[in-house]
Design a protein around this motif. Structure first.
Motif, PDB file in Angstrom:
ATOM      1  N   ASP A 163       0.834  -1.203   0.000  1.00 34.81           N
ATOM      2  CA  ASP A 163       0.000   0.000   0.000  1.00 34.81           C
ATOM      3  C   ASP A 163       0.869   1.253   0.000  1.00 34.81           C
ATOM      4  O   ASP A 163       0.522   2.262  -0.639  1.00 34.81           O
ATOM      5  N   ILE A 164       2.005   1.199   0.681  1.00 37.76           N
ATOM      6  CA  ILE A 164       2.919   2.344   0.698  1.00 37.76           C
ATOM      7  C   ILE A 164       3.489   2.590  -0.695  1.00 37.76           C
ATOM      8  O   ILE A 164       3.548   3.731  -1.169  1.00 37.76           O
ATOM      9  N   ALA A 165       3.898   1.512  -1.366  1.00 32.84           N
ATOM     10  CA  ALA A 165       4.429   1.647  -2.728  1.00 32.84           C
ATOM     11  C   ALA A 165       3.412   2.314  -3.645  1.00 32.84           C
ATOM     12  O   ALA A 165       3.744   3.226  -4.421  1.00 32.84           O
ATOM     13  N   THR A 166       2.155   1.894  -3.541  1.00 30.17           N
ATOM     14  CA  THR A 166       1.118   2.411  -4.437  1.00 30.17           C
ATOM     15  C   THR A 166       0.741   3.838  -4.083  1.00 30.17           C
ATOM     16  O   THR A 166       0.548   4.677  -4.974  1.00 30.17           O
ATOM     17  N   SER A 167       0.649   4.145  -2.791  1.00 21.66           N
ATOM     18  CA  SER A 167       0.323   5.515  -2.387  1.00 21.66           C
ATOM     19  C   SER A 167       1.474   6.464  -2.695  1.00 21.66           C
ATOM     20  O   SER A 167       1.264   7.665  -2.847  1.00 21.66           O
ATOM     21  N   THR A 168       2.691   5.943  -2.812  1.00 23.01           N
ATOM     22  CA  THR A 168       3.830   6.767  -3.193  1.00 23.01           C
ATOM     23  C   THR A 168       3.809   7.091  -4.672  1.00 23.01           C
ATOM     24  O   THR A 168       3.998   8.246  -5.078  1.00 23.01           O
ATOM     25  N   LEU A 169       3.571   6.091  -5.517  1.00 22.24           N
ATOM     26  CA  LEU A 169       3.703   6.268  -6.964  1.00 22.24           C
ATOM     27  C   LEU A 169       2.390   6.637  -7.642  1.00 22.24           C
ATOM     28  O   LEU A 169       2.392   7.326  -8.661  1.00 22.24           O
ATOM     29  N   GLY A 170       1.254   6.143  -7.129  1.00 22.64           N
ATOM     30  CA  GLY A 170      -0.008   6.330  -7.828  1.00 22.64           C
ATOM     31  C   GLY A 170      -0.040   5.511  -9.111  1.00 22.64           C
ATOM     32  O   GLY A 170       0.921   4.841  -9.485  1.00 22.64           O
ATOM     33  N   GLY A 171      -1.185   5.539  -9.799  1.00 23.71           N
ATOM     34  CA  GLY A 171      -1.315   4.839 -11.070  1.00 23.71           C
ATOM     35  C   GLY A 171      -1.189   3.337 -10.927  1.00 23.71           C
ATOM     36  O   GLY A 171      -1.539   2.755  -9.909  1.00 23.71           O
ATOM     37  N   TRP A 172      -0.692   2.698 -11.971  1.00 23.84           N
ATOM     38  CA  TRP A 172      -0.439   1.256 -11.987  1.00 23.84           C
ATOM     39  C   TRP A 172       0.979   1.007 -11.496  1.00 23.84           C
ATOM     40  O   TRP A 172       1.931   1.615 -11.995  1.00 23.84           O
ATOM     41  N   VAL A 173       1.130   0.107 -10.545  1.00 23.52           N
ATOM     42  CA  VAL A 173       2.418  -0.115  -9.894  1.00 23.52           C
ATOM     43  C   VAL A 173       2.766  -1.598  -9.929  1.00 23.52           C
ATOM     44  O   VAL A 173       1.942  -2.457  -9.595  1.00 23.52           O
ATOM     45  N   HIS A 174       4.001  -1.885 -10.336  1.00 26.31           N
ATOM     46  CA  HIS A 174       4.574  -3.225 -10.209  1.00 26.31           C
ATOM     47  C   HIS A 174       5.503  -3.196  -9.000  1.00 26.31           C
ATOM     48  O   HIS A 174       6.432  -2.391  -8.940  1.00 26.31           O
ATOM     49  N   TYR A 175       5.230  -4.078  -8.049  1.00 26.51           N
ATOM     50  CA  TYR A 175       5.938  -4.047  -6.766  1.00 26.51           C
ATOM     51  C   TYR A 175       6.355  -5.446  -6.374  1.00 26.51           C
ATOM     52  O   TYR A 175       5.622  -6.417  -6.611  1.00 26.51           O
ATOM     53  N   ALA A 176       7.549  -5.569  -5.813  1.00 25.07           N
ATOM     54  CA  ALA A 176       7.951  -6.790  -5.122  1.00 25.07           C
ATOM     55  C   ALA A 176       8.465  -6.392  -3.753  1.00 25.07           C
ATOM     56  O   ALA A 176       9.220  -5.421  -3.614  1.00 25.07           O
ATOM     57  N   SER A 177       8.046  -7.121  -2.740  1.00 26.61           N
ATOM     58  CA  SER A 177       8.355  -6.732  -1.370  1.00 26.61           C
ATOM     59  C   SER A 177       9.788  -7.107  -1.009  1.00 26.61           C
ATOM     60  O   SER A 177      10.266  -8.190  -1.360  1.00 26.61           O
ATOM     61  N   PRO A 178      10.470  -6.219  -0.301  1.00 22.42           N
ATOM     62  CA  PRO A 178      11.811  -6.537   0.164  1.00 22.42           C
ATOM     63  C   PRO A 178      11.767  -7.392   1.427  1.00 22.42           C
ATOM     64  O   PRO A 178      10.696  -7.676   1.967  1.00 22.42           O
ATOM     65  N   ASP A 179      12.936  -7.760   1.917  1.00 21.22           N
ATOM     66  CA  ASP A 179      13.055  -8.396   3.225  1.00 21.22           C
ATOM     67  C   ASP A 179      12.908  -7.292   4.264  1.00 21.22           C
ATOM     68  O   ASP A 179      13.836  -6.548   4.530  1.00 21.22           O
ATOM     69  N   ARG A 180      11.702  -7.164   4.844  1.00 21.94           N
ATOM     70  CA  ARG A 180      11.444  -6.048   5.747  1.00 21.94           C
ATOM     71  C   ARG A 180      12.212  -6.156   7.061  1.00 21.94           C
ATOM     72  O   ARG A 180      12.636  -5.153   7.631  1.00 21.94           O
ATOM     73  N   LEU A 181      12.422  -7.373   7.556  1.00 23.54           N
ATOM     74  CA  LEU A 181      13.203  -7.519   8.785  1.00 23.54           C
ATOM     75  C   LEU A 181      14.649  -7.087   8.562  1.00 23.54           C
ATOM     76  O   LEU A 181      15.262  -6.464   9.437  1.00 23.54           O
ATOM     77  N   ALA A 182      15.191  -7.383   7.372  1.00 24.25           N
ATOM     78  CA  ALA A 182      16.542  -6.929   7.055  1.00 24.25           C
ATOM     79  C   ALA A 182      16.591  -5.405   6.975  1.00 24.25           C
ATOM     80  O   ALA A 182      17.573  -4.771   7.414  1.00 24.25           O
TER      81      ALA A 182
END
Length: 362
Positions: A163-182
């Motif tokens: 949701d953060i990725a999409t609210s940052t970029l808007g429009g159509w977004v291709h996203y892959a999640s990072p290792d958040r704990l890292a």
């Protein structure tokens, strides 16, 4: 006056899979916004934050070194976003100046109904954009995503941050999640500045062209759902170590790759096929896990769309909230079928990128 806006989000594909590091999704920013307005405050006033969720009056924001506190229920995410920026400001030799921050939401309607459009991600993004601008910290989209994500995973390490990725970029977004704990450990070990510079393994944050060959339709089941509760059920399942779950993840990534290619090539027939495959893949996950992704109302939404030849699926965590459909053009027959099935048709469209950002009002 600094004003930052960010859209809510809807998953097109990749929900649940994207919770795993390195897994892919396609998400869209939609035309209900979170808006943050910020003005400079005097030292006597001190910093404050206002939101209808925090009550009728502005709430003090207490900043002591790198520590930030806000004594209001539900203010944890805003507090963490401000704390990340205060830490970054200090790392850059900037002394944070007082501010009055006001956050408004269009993601619910006037009666308070929640549509499941990802308000926490949009709140994090507008808070980061507005406060960073006020502190004189120049941040691009990649940094906004990382700062808002650092704040989020401090509170919810399992969050995909899609949701953060999409609210940052808007429009159509291709996203892959990072290792958040890292990413969280990187901040704790090396600071915020290093977290903006060093690689986040697995992260893909990419704007896609807005396709003209397909139209997004959104239906609401009138039943709000808790993403956090549904995702926590996902993490608790022993079945995550099964071959079936591995197959779900592989198929989800295949569908996302096909959908990304279809959007780029303006191939509506391939995009619609991806939605059909995504719906079947989520149904298989629901049968495996027993999470309860597809409710009776969401099943009715999907069936009604099929009855007029349009592929549809649940969007996001399921368990209520919204379903989506893709059609080659706006389809009145689909809208009518949804209404007949008791589904509310939401007047939403994909928000173009130019709507997202910071602007100043003198």
């Amino acid at each position: 006056m600094i004003v930052a806006e960010a859209p809510g989000k809807l998953f097109v594909n990749g929900e649940y899979a994207v919770v795993e590091p390195g897994r892919h999704a396609v998400i869209v920013g939609v035309s209900r916004l979170i808006r943050a307005s910020l003005r400079a405050a005097s030292a006597d006033e001190g910093s404050t934050v206002s939101s209808h969720q925090f009550g009728a009056q502005p709430v003090p924001v207490n900043i002591d070194g790198d520590l930030v506190s806000i004594d209001a229920p539900g203010a944890d995410l805003v507090r963490e976003c401000i704390r990340v920026l205060v830490q970054l400001a200090h790392e850059r030799g900037i002394e944070p100046q007082p501010f009055a921050l006001d956050i408004e939401s269009e993601l619910d309607d006037v009666s308070g109904r929640k549509f499941g459009l990802g308000s926490s991600g949009a709140v994090a993004v507008v808070t980061v954009r507005a406060v960073a601008e006020h502190f004189g910290i120049n941040v691009g989209d990649d940094a906004v995503y990382r700062l808002a994500s650092l704040a989020t995973i401090e509170l919810r390490p399992a969050a995909s941050c899609a949701d953060i990725a999409t609210s940052t970029l808007g429009g159509w977004v291709h996203y892959a999640s990072p290792d958040r704990l890292a990413a969280r450990e990187l901040r704790r070990r090396s600071g915020v500045e290093a977290s903006l510079v060093e690689a986040w393994p697995g992260l893909v944050l990419e704007t896609l062209p807005s396709p003209s060959s397909v139209v997004l339709h959104v239906g609401w089941t009138s039943a709000p759902a808790s993403t956090a509760e549904l995702v926590s059920t996902l993490h608790a399942g022993d079945w995550r170590s099964t071959e079936q779950y591995a197959a779900f993840l592989t198929e989800s990534d295949r569908i996302t790759a096909a959908l990304v290619a279809a959007v780029r090539a303006e191939r509506s027939e391939l995009a619609l096929a991806a939605i059909r495959d995504a719906e079947a893949n989520l149904e298989a996950l629901d049968e495996l896990s027993g999470i309860g992704i597809r409710t009776e109302a969401l099943s009715a939404l999907i069936a009604a769309a099929r009855s007029v030849g349009i592929p549809a699926k649940t969007s996001g965590a399921g368990g209520g909230d919204c379903g989506i459909a893709l059609a080659p053009a706006h389809n009145e027959e689909l809208d009518a079928a949804w209404r007949a099935a008791g589904i509310e048709v939401l007047d939403l469209h994909v928000v173009p990128h130019r709507r997202v950002g910071v602007r100043e009002h003198g």
